[in-house]
Design a protein around this motif. Structure first.
Motif, short mmCIF file in Angstrom:
data_model
loop_
_atom_site.label_atom_id
_atom_site.label_comp_id
_atom_site.label_asym_id
_atom_site.label_seq_id
_atom_site.Cartn_x
_atom_site.Cartn_y
_atom_site.Cartn_z
N THR A 47 0.83 -1.21 0.00
CA THR A 47 0.00 0.00 0.00
C THR A 47 0.86 1.26 0.00
OG1 THR A 47 -0.16 -0.21 2.42
CG2 THR A 47 -1.95 -1.12 1.11
N THR A 48 2.02 1.22 0.64
CA THR A 48 2.93 2.36 0.58
C THR A 48 3.44 2.57 -0.84
OG1 THR A 48 3.61 1.96 2.88
CG2 THR A 48 5.03 3.37 1.55
N THR A 85 5.56 17.91 -1.31
CA THR A 85 6.49 17.76 -0.19
C THR A 85 6.12 16.55 0.65
OG1 THR A 85 6.80 20.16 -0.13
CG2 THR A 85 7.50 18.91 1.81
N MET A 86 7.12 15.73 0.95
CA MET A 86 6.87 14.58 1.81
C MET A 86 6.68 15.04 3.24
SD MET A 86 6.38 11.40 1.73
CE MET A 86 6.95 11.12 0.06
N TRP A 87 5.66 14.53 3.90
CA TRP A 87 5.33 14.96 5.25
C TRP A 87 6.38 14.47 6.24
CZ3 TRP A 87 -0.68 14.50 6.14
CH2 TRP A 87 -1.34 15.19 5.12
N PRO A 88 6.50 15.14 7.41
CA PRO A 88 7.45 14.67 8.43
C PRO A 88 7.14 13.24 8.88
CG PRO A 88 6.67 16.88 8.94
CD PRO A 88 5.83 16.39 7.81
N ARG A 89 8.13 12.59 9.43
CA ARG A 89 7.99 11.18 9.79
C ARG A 89 6.79 10.89 10.70
NH1 ARG A 89 11.31 6.79 9.61
NH2 ARG A 89 12.98 8.08 8.76
N PRO A 90 6.52 11.69 11.75
CA PRO A 90 5.36 11.34 12.60
C PRO A 90 4.02 11.40 11.87
CG PRO A 90 6.84 12.88 13.73
CD PRO A 90 7.28 12.83 12.31
N ARG A 92 3.58 10.61 8.49
CA ARG A 92 3.59 9.91 7.20
C ARG A 92 2.48 8.88 7.09
NH1 ARG A 92 10.14 9.25 6.43
NH2 ARG A 92 10.53 11.45 5.96
N ALA A 93 2.04 8.33 8.19
CA ALA A 93 0.89 7.42 8.12
C ALA A 93 -0.35 8.17 7.66
CB ALA A 93 0.65 6.75 9.47
N VAL A 94 -0.51 9.42 8.13
CA VAL A 94 -1.63 10.25 7.68
C VAL A 94 -1.47 10.61 6.21
CG1 VAL A 94 -2.92 12.37 8.13
CG2 VAL A 94 -1.85 11.15 10.03
N TRP A 95 -0.22 10.93 5.81
CA TRP A 95 0.04 11.22 4.40
C TRP A 95 -0.33 10.03 3.52
CZ3 TRP A 95 3.32 8.31 1.35
CH2 TRP A 95 3.50 8.78 0.05
N LYS A 96 0.00 8.84 3.96
CA LYS A 96 -0.30 7.65 3.17
C LYS A 96 -1.79 7.49 2.97
CE LYS A 96 0.15 2.62 3.39
NZ LYS A 96 0.77 1.50 4.14
N GLU A 97 -2.58 7.64 4.03
CA GLU A 97 -4.03 7.51 3.90
C GLU A 97 -4.60 8.59 2.99
OE1 GLU A 97 -5.75 4.98 4.98
OE2 GLU A 97 -3.90 4.12 5.80
N LEU A 100 -3.72 7.72 -0.67
CA LEU A 100 -4.55 6.64 -1.19
C LEU A 100 -5.97 7.11 -1.45
CD1 LEU A 100 -3.34 3.69 1.07
CD2 LEU A 100 -2.78 4.08 -1.33
N ASP A 101 -6.47 8.01 -0.62
CA ASP A 101 -7.84 8.50 -0.78
C ASP A 101 -7.96 9.50 -1.91
OD1 ASP A 101 -10.63 8.74 0.17
OD2 ASP A 101 -10.01 10.77 0.69
N GLN A 102 -6.98 10.39 -2.06
CA GLN A 102 -7.03 11.45 -3.06
C GLN A 102 -6.09 11.19 -4.24
OE1 GLN A 102 -9.20 13.94 -2.95
NE2 GLN A 102 -10.03 13.08 -1.05
N ARG A 103 -5.61 9.97 -4.35
CA ARG A 103 -4.71 9.57 -5.44
C ARG A 103 -3.51 10.51 -5.53
NH1 ARG A 103 -6.03 5.74 -9.56
NH2 ARG A 103 -4.28 5.61 -11.03
N GLY A 104 -2.90 10.76 -4.39
CA GLY A 104 -1.69 11.58 -4.34
C GLY A 104 -1.90 13.04 -4.68
N GLY A 105 -3.14 13.52 -4.65
CA GLY A 105 -3.44 14.90 -5.03
C GLY A 105 -3.85 15.04 -6.48
N MET A 106 -4.10 13.91 -7.15
CA MET A 106 -4.47 13.93 -8.57
C MET A 106 -5.75 14.71 -8.81
SD MET A 106 -3.82 12.75 -11.70
CE MET A 106 -2.81 11.27 -11.53
N TRP A 107 -6.77 14.49 -7.97
CA TRP A 107 -8.08 15.11 -8.23
C TRP A 107 -8.01 16.63 -8.05
CZ3 TRP A 107 -9.40 11.21 -10.63
CH2 TRP A 107 -9.31 9.92 -10.11
N ARG A 108 -7.25 17.08 -7.05
CA ARG A 108 -7.09 18.52 -6.86
C ARG A 108 -6.32 19.13 -8.03
NH1 ARG A 108 -4.74 18.15 -2.53
NH2 ARG A 108 -2.59 18.52 -3.14
N THR A 109 -5.34 18.41 -8.56
CA THR A 109 -4.57 18.92 -9.70
C THR A 109 -5.43 19.01 -10.95
OG1 THR A 109 -2.57 17.92 -8.75
CG2 THR A 109 -2.50 18.57 -11.06
#
Length: 437
Positions: A47-48, A85-90, A92-97, A100-109
């Motif tokens: 999933t990552t 920008t990659m989120w800080p380590r604490p 990153r689990a939120v960034w991953k979710e 996955l939900d927003q396809r990496g920001g594809m829909w906003r782009t």
């Protein structure tokens, strides 16, 4: 005339395109190794990898659109292409979710490409590459439309007894809202959810459009690269180092190490650990309240006091969560050891904090006088606590001995002050020096 920046920009865009392909290949590799029944670390790694692939696709789409805008406007490109920008380590689990939900920001782009689509349409003419870009942009908008609307094609229904699983009649709608409205999907009567029978083909097309977003973004990036190389020359030979999500392809375990999930049902030992850690966190969170109350800071600055105490409480809760999560991974009776130690520490902190704070923040000037003088150098003098009359006047502690000795004037005599009492005149200084103070 070719701007030298274009060569570097096209090299960066080509590197992003290769990163998208590498990320997709990494996802296929993870699927081939772990299979569909992967659990634990293998599933987390897969999933990552998917989240990184989505982020690379969004970066490629964002960079290609930015370069195409610069080309159409006749200006030089930016020195560095835009990447997420990659989120800080604490976090990153939120960034991953989120990825996955927003396809990496594809829909906003894609939402920001409306103006670009109109510009390309206006300038396309007989240019086949621009016409191809129009097709790719329309496909991307179809993908976003499918993502936003395919869920609205579902409905609540009442199943027919003895019939197939999805056969039955639609449930009555609420407040006259459409059948696919979220209120009807969540609160309308019915015992199941299905695609509206008259819109099955539309729903399937929307799902295909949504899943094709990555392929369409890659095709758009290829077309933009081909168009820009035709107008601005080939890309630079040296590719820039990877940035953003591209840096982490193949390093999923380093990016987001696997953490076992919280147990659904706690064992007695785990319950002891969480209880002890919670008590310790509560005792630590109470320290700023005790300090603020004893020092009168709470009364003088209530808002700031509440803010500070709230931040400390949040930090304590985060510490309990982090330590508790690790402690629960222990086995057997060893799981309860951190909880017992934390409970003992909580009792010690709770019992010790008030005397310690009282030592630094005495209640009033009289207590400070007793602690500083009559418990020490003035213990056997006419100025001992039971042989004087004292009062506070304008921040000055006035001490009058019953024996008729000189009156002492000490200050500053503030409530909850931490400054030592000092002589304020020559007479007081002489009297204190007489008794060795």
């Amino acid at each position: 005339m070719t701007d030298s920046r274009w060569g570097r920009a096209l090299a960066a865009l080509r590197a992003q395109r290769e990163a998208v392909r590498s990320a997709a290949a990494r996802v296929e590799e993870c699927w081939a190794v772990t299979g569909t029944e992967a659990t634990g670390p293998d599933r987390a790694r897969r999933t990552t990898a998917v989240a990184l692939s989505y982020a690379c696709e969004a970066d490629l789409l964002r960079s290609a659109a930015g370069l195409l805008r610069a080309h159409l406007a006749g200006r030089s490109p930016s020195r560095r292409l835009s990447v997420a920008t990659m989120w800080p380590r604490p976090l990153r689990a939120v960034w991953k979710e989120h990825a996955l939900d927003q396809r990496g920001g594809m829909w906003r782009t894609i939402r920001s490409l409306d103006d670009l689509l109109e510009k390309v349409r206006a300038t396309a003419g007989d240019d086949l590459l621009l016409a191809e870009l129009v097709t790719h942009l329309e496909g991307l908008h179809d993908s976003r439309h499918g993502h936003r609307n395919h869920g609205k094609l579902y409905e609540r229904y009442i199943a027919s007894p003895g019939a197939a699983l999805i056969e039955g009649r639609p449930a009555p709608t609420l407040f006259g809202l459409p059948r696919g409205h979220w209120i009807n999907l969540n609160f309308a009567s019915g015992n199941g959810t299905r695609i509206q029978p008259d819109r099955i083909a539309e729903a399937r097309q929307m799902e295909r459009d949504e899943h094709a977003a990555g392929e369409r973004a890659l095709a758009f990036g290829d077309a933009v690269l081909q168009l820009l190389e035709r107008h601005h020359g080939p890309a630079a030979a040296e590719a820039p180092p990877p940035r953003g999500a591209a840096r982490w392809i193949g390093r999923e375990d380093e990016l987001l190490p696997y953490r076992p999930p919280w147990p659904r049902k706690l064992s007695p030992e785990q319950a002891i650990t969480l209880t002890g850690l919670s008590l310790l966190g509560f005792a630590l969170a109470a320290i700023p309240w005790t300090v603020a109350y004893k020092s009168h800071f709470l009364l003088d600055h209530p808002r700031l006091s509440v803010l500070i105490c709230g931040v400390v409480a949040m930090l304590a809760a985060a510490g309990v969560y982090r330590v508790g999560f690790r402690a629960l991974q222990l086995r057997g009776r060893a799981t309860a050891v951190p909880g017992v130690v934390a409970a003992i520490a909580a009792v010690i902190v709770w019992q010790v904090q008030t005397p310690v704070v009282d030592h630094f923040y005495p209640g009033d000037a009289y207590e400070r006088y007793q602690r500083q003088y009559t418990d020490g150098c003035l213990a056997a003098s006419p100025y001992r606590i039971d042989a004087v009359q004292s009062n506070v006047e304008d921040g000055v502690l006035v001490v009058r001995p019953l024996s008729g000795e000189a009156t002492l004037r000490l200050g500053p005599a503030r409530e909850a002050g931490t400054d030592p009492l000092r002589p304020l005149d020559r007479t007081t200084r002489t009297a204190l020096e007489k008794y060795g103070c």
